[in-house]
Design an enzyme around this catalytic site. Structure first.
Site, PDB file in Angstrom:
ATOM      1  N   ARG A   6     -11.093 -53.293 -39.072  1.00 16.31           N
ATOM      2  CA  ARG A   6     -10.101 -52.426 -39.702  1.00 16.31           C
ATOM      3  C   ARG A   6      -9.336 -51.685 -38.613  1.00 16.31           C
ATOM      4  NH1 ARG A   6     -10.058 -47.176 -43.671  1.00 16.31           N
ATOM      5  NH2 ARG A   6      -8.886 -48.156 -45.358  1.00 16.31           N
ATOM      6  N   TYR A  62     -11.771 -42.907 -34.531  1.00 17.72           N
ATOM      7  CA  TYR A  62     -13.148 -43.049 -34.072  1.00 17.72           C
ATOM      8  C   TYR A  62     -13.195 -43.902 -32.792  1.00 17.72           C
ATOM      9  CZ  TYR A  62     -13.949 -40.787 -38.499  1.00 17.72           C
ATOM     10  OH  TYR A  62     -13.902 -39.875 -39.530  1.00 17.72           O
ATOM     11  N   GLY A 121      -8.862 -46.894 -52.275  1.00 22.54           N
ATOM     12  CA  GLY A 121      -9.924 -45.943 -52.035  1.00 22.54           C
ATOM     13  C   GLY A 121     -10.205 -45.051 -53.214  1.00 22.54           C
TER      14      GLY A 121
END
Length: 362
Positions: free
Chosen positions: A229, A183, A313
């Site tokens: 992160r 991203y 996760g």
């Protein structure tokens, strides 16, 4: 003879908070927000179910209209967003939990059909990722993004800062900057996505945007409520950090260390020497996430001193009582990939929990 306590169930200070254990819920996109970015009605139950972990990191949450990539992801920059998130944070706090909202700007990983303003995605450079994206009309190719001007890069930093303040107003304990997974922040790191010749190019300059975002947020809400992160070496959707990639992360982590952030969260790929260097360069809490880590390896990185906390996760997604199951050495539910994104309660808040008789945390 006294049995030593499992280190994963010991308390740890992260920023301004003392967490009850070293287990972290990793951020996971669930695509169940309203079309205006307000968290969905079921989101409160989803996060409250998992409040037993030491820290919840929320799904990626866009800081602006430009920051949205996927359909029905939440935002945190309007009054409606703040009100929606406040319901979640209040409920998590009522259960004794801690929650950081992850700020995720998708950058070029976007499609005009998915954003409120229906505009072309933005990125460091006008280079398409060469990937498709799900939209309301099905899969479509992601179009070539528009390169941000230098002034627009600075404005994007301000958008992150505004979103961070909004998250704190919504009751979040802190903010995690999404600097991973291809991203916008990582797009600045990668020569394959960043061919700029201004102050956001070159090895130090490719790290500049991330440092500016972290600095702005730390100044806005406090370094001890700011985290980031990173996913060194991730090669998703056309991202290639090149031979200089490891040195960029060494430089970046050393600079971030000076800010005294609450933590760095590493999504680890395979470069063990780089991970060891990051551990040495970073003098604050380190969260480590190794996707696909087998059950019997939970706690190994904390026990070895490589990490202070570990993030999980899919195991947390499928086991809302993850902590209780670990304490009881109980079997884990398997996650259902068909329900990861979109939909309603199924695969979101309906995973079974242990009975009270076997729940050792009762």
């Amino acid at each position: 003879m006294e049995i030593p306590m499992n280190p994963m169930f010991t308390s740890v200070r992260v920023g301004r908070y003392m967490l009850p254990n070293r287990l972290v819920m990793a951020p996971m996109t669930r695509s169940r927000a309203a079309f205006d970015g307000t968290p969905g009605e079921l989101a409160t139950e989803y996060y409250v179910q998992r409040a037993g972990l030491g820290l919840i990191v929320t799904e990626g949450t866009q800081p602006s209209d430009d920051g949205q990539g996927y359909l029905t992801t939440p935002g945190i920059y309007t009054p409606a967003h703040i009100a929606g998130w406040r319901k979640i944070t209040s409920a998590v706090h009522d259960k004794g939990g801690h929650i950081f909202i992850q700020l995720m700007h998708a950058g070029r990983m976007s499609h005009p059909d998915n954003t409120p303003h229906h505009r072309q995605g933005v990125a460091p450079s006008a280079i398409a990722p060469g990937a498709g994206m799900f939209t309301a009309t099905g899969m479509q190719d992601i179009p070539t993004p528009r390169a941000l001007t230098t002034e627009e890069v600075r404005r994007t930093v301000t958008e992150f800062s505004h979103a961070a303040r909004s998250a704190i107003e919504a009751g979040a304990d802190g903010i995690e900057i999404h600097g991973a997974n291809a991203y916008l922040v990582q797009q600045f790191f990668a020569p394959s996505a960043n061919t700029r010749t201004d102050e956001y190019g070159s090895i130090e300059n490719r790290a500049r945007f991330a440092i500016e975002v972290a600095t702005a947020i730390a100044e806005e809400v406090g370094a001890d409520r700011t985290a980031i992160r990173l996913s060194p070496g991730t090669a998703l959707w056309g991202i290639d950090e090149g031979a200089e990639g490891p040195d960029l992360y060494r430089y970046l982590v050393a600079e971030l260390d000076k800010l005294g952030l609450a933590y760095v969260h590493i999504l680890h790929q395979s470069n063990e020497p780089l991970l060891a260097d990051i551990r040495k360069l970073w003098r604050h809490p380190l969260i480590l996430n190794r996707p696909g880590r087998p059950r019997d390896q939970i706690g190994a990185d904390v026990a070895s001193g490589l990490a202070d906390l570990e993030a999980f996760g899919q195991m947390v997604l499928a086991n809302p009582d993850f902590v209780a199951r670990l304490k009881a050495d109980a079997a884990m539910n398997e996650s259902d990939p068909k329900t990861f994104y979109g939909g309603a309660a199924k695969g979101y808040i309906d995973y079974p929990v242990l009975s009270a008789r076997t729940d050792t945390s009762s």
